[in-house]
Design a protein around this motif. Sequence first.
Motif, mmCIF file in Angstrom:
data_model
loop_
_atom_site.group_PDB
_atom_site.id
_atom_site.type_symbol
_atom_site.label_atom_id
_atom_site.label_comp_id
_atom_site.label_asym_id
_atom_site.label_seq_id
_atom_site.Cartn_x
_atom_site.Cartn_y
_atom_site.Cartn_z
ATOM 1 N N GLU A 18 0.801 -1.311 -0.119
ATOM 2 C CA GLU A 18 -0.001 -0.013 -0.182
ATOM 3 C C GLU A 18 0.931 1.292 -0.105
ATOM 4 O O GLU A 18 0.490 2.239 -0.850
ATOM 5 N N LEU A 21 2.207 1.915 -3.362
ATOM 6 C CA LEU A 21 1.071 2.605 -4.315
ATOM 7 C C LEU A 21 0.266 3.751 -4.019
ATOM 8 O O LEU A 21 0.488 4.672 -4.999
ATOM 9 N N ALA A 22 0.573 4.057 -2.842
ATOM 10 C CA ALA A 22 0.175 5.588 -2.301
ATOM 11 C C ALA A 22 1.287 6.614 -2.655
ATOM 12 O O ALA A 22 0.997 7.680 -3.266
ATOM 13 N N THR A 24 3.020 6.227 -5.607
ATOM 14 C CA THR A 24 2.942 6.258 -6.916
ATOM 15 C C THR A 24 2.074 7.337 -7.290
ATOM 16 O O THR A 24 2.202 8.188 -8.170
ATOM 17 N N VAL A 25 0.774 7.128 -6.582
ATOM 18 C CA VAL A 25 -0.302 8.263 -6.792
ATOM 19 C C VAL A 25 0.270 9.685 -6.331
ATOM 20 O O VAL A 25 -0.070 10.594 -7.176
ATOM 21 N N LEU A 29 0.615 12.875 -8.941
ATOM 22 C CA LEU A 29 -0.192 14.125 -8.499
ATOM 23 C C LEU A 29 0.934 15.283 -8.689
ATOM 24 O O LEU A 29 0.473 16.477 -9.053
ATOM 25 N N MET A 62 -5.277 18.337 -3.655
ATOM 26 C CA MET A 62 -5.077 16.851 -3.468
ATOM 27 C C MET A 62 -3.910 16.067 -3.147
ATOM 28 O O MET A 62 -3.962 15.384 -2.229
ATOM 29 N N ASP A 65 -3.454 16.778 0.566
ATOM 30 C CA ASP A 65 -4.280 15.840 1.295
ATOM 31 C C ASP A 65 -3.690 14.427 1.359
ATOM 32 O O ASP A 65 -3.613 13.901 2.581
ATOM 33 N N LEU A 66 -3.208 14.056 0.193
ATOM 34 C CA LEU A 66 -2.514 12.821 0.215
ATOM 35 C C LEU A 66 -1.396 12.721 1.159
ATOM 36 O O LEU A 66 -1.256 11.713 1.835
ATOM 37 N N ALA A 69 -1.946 12.536 4.697
ATOM 38 C CA ALA A 69 -2.420 11.074 5.186
ATOM 39 C C ALA A 69 -1.676 10.193 5.144
ATOM 40 O O ALA A 69 -1.368 9.392 6.035
ATOM 41 N N MET A 70 -0.514 10.157 4.092
ATOM 42 C CA MET A 70 0.588 9.332 4.093
ATOM 43 C C MET A 70 1.526 9.596 5.461
ATOM 44 O O MET A 70 2.006 8.731 5.817
ATOM 45 N N GLN A 73 0.172 7.998 8.444
ATOM 46 C CA GLN A 73 0.577 6.599 8.428
ATOM 47 C C GLN A 73 1.943 6.165 8.463
ATOM 48 O O GLN A 73 2.082 4.970 8.474
ATOM 49 N N MET A 75 4.054 6.823 6.480
ATOM 50 C CA MET A 75 4.488 6.150 5.054
ATOM 51 C C MET A 75 5.435 7.201 4.631
ATOM 52 O O MET A 75 6.004 6.945 3.223
ATOM 53 N N GLN B 26 -5.717 4.875 -10.524
ATOM 54 C CA GLN B 26 -4.955 4.407 -9.429
ATOM 55 C C GLN B 26 -5.415 4.632 -7.987
ATOM 56 O O GLN B 26 -5.336 3.726 -7.271
ATOM 57 N N VAL B 42 -9.295 9.293 1.408
ATOM 58 C CA VAL B 42 -8.589 10.416 0.618
ATOM 59 C C VAL B 42 -8.719 9.989 -0.955
ATOM 60 O O VAL B 42 -9.384 10.844 -1.707
ATOM 61 N N MET B 46 -10.707 11.456 -3.762
ATOM 62 C CA MET B 46 -9.950 12.115 -5.315
ATOM 63 C C MET B 46 -10.465 11.225 -6.578
ATOM 64 O O MET B 46 -10.519 12.185 -7.621
#
Lengths: 145, 74
Positions: A18, A21-22, A24-25, A29, A62, A65-66, A69-70, A73, A75, B26, B42, B46
């Motif tokens: 995960e 993956l996060a 990569t997003v 972005l 965005m 925000d991500l 969040a990461m 966690q 991350m 994704q 989140v 999105m």
Amino acid sequence: MHQQQHTQAISMQTLMPEKDLAYTVLADLKRVVREYATAATESSCPQTRQMFTNLLNNTLRMQGDLFNAMQQQNMYSVASPALRQEVDKQIKEHQQVIQQAEQHLQQLGLKQQASFGGQYNQQQHLQGQYIQPQIPTNQQSQFYM
Amino acid sequence: MMQPITAKELEYVVDSISNEDLLMKQCAVVVAAGSSPALKQVCGQMIHMHEQHMHTLLHSLQQHQQLAPTQPQN
């Protein structure tokens, strides 16, 4: 046949953790933020420029925000803080740069227009009070067009 | 006053649609396969944003459709 069943059984988490993956997003972005900024600067139609500017702002939000969040966690590890002596040194060096820039403007007789930058640094910033730079509104609209 | 879309702007718009499409997919993977509720939330939000962006971009092309010349301009 057997091979295919086996492949289907592998979960997404096994294929890519995960965290990756996060990441990569997040990386995409960041790339899209840059692309929207470029697209906005290279648009000649005002509507198109405004659209790209709006998309840029949304994407920036965005990404933020991500990232938050990461970070919550665990991350994402943030870069180590800059050392105090390095910050001191950079302030000293760049105060001179700003001073020289102002002297340059003074020599050209353009000090009046640029003075808010200096005032901000020397007075407003140190005293912690922000005063609106005094430039006529018609001039301001040129900067923010 | 709306101007005809330039070739460059057109490239940026269609590239952006591809980017939004990729990001949306994704995010969908994170929502479907992720384990952290915070991240899934989140990314779930999105997905809708990327979808909206794709519509905005497509709409801008449609708005410029009638203005586009049919003959090459010098």
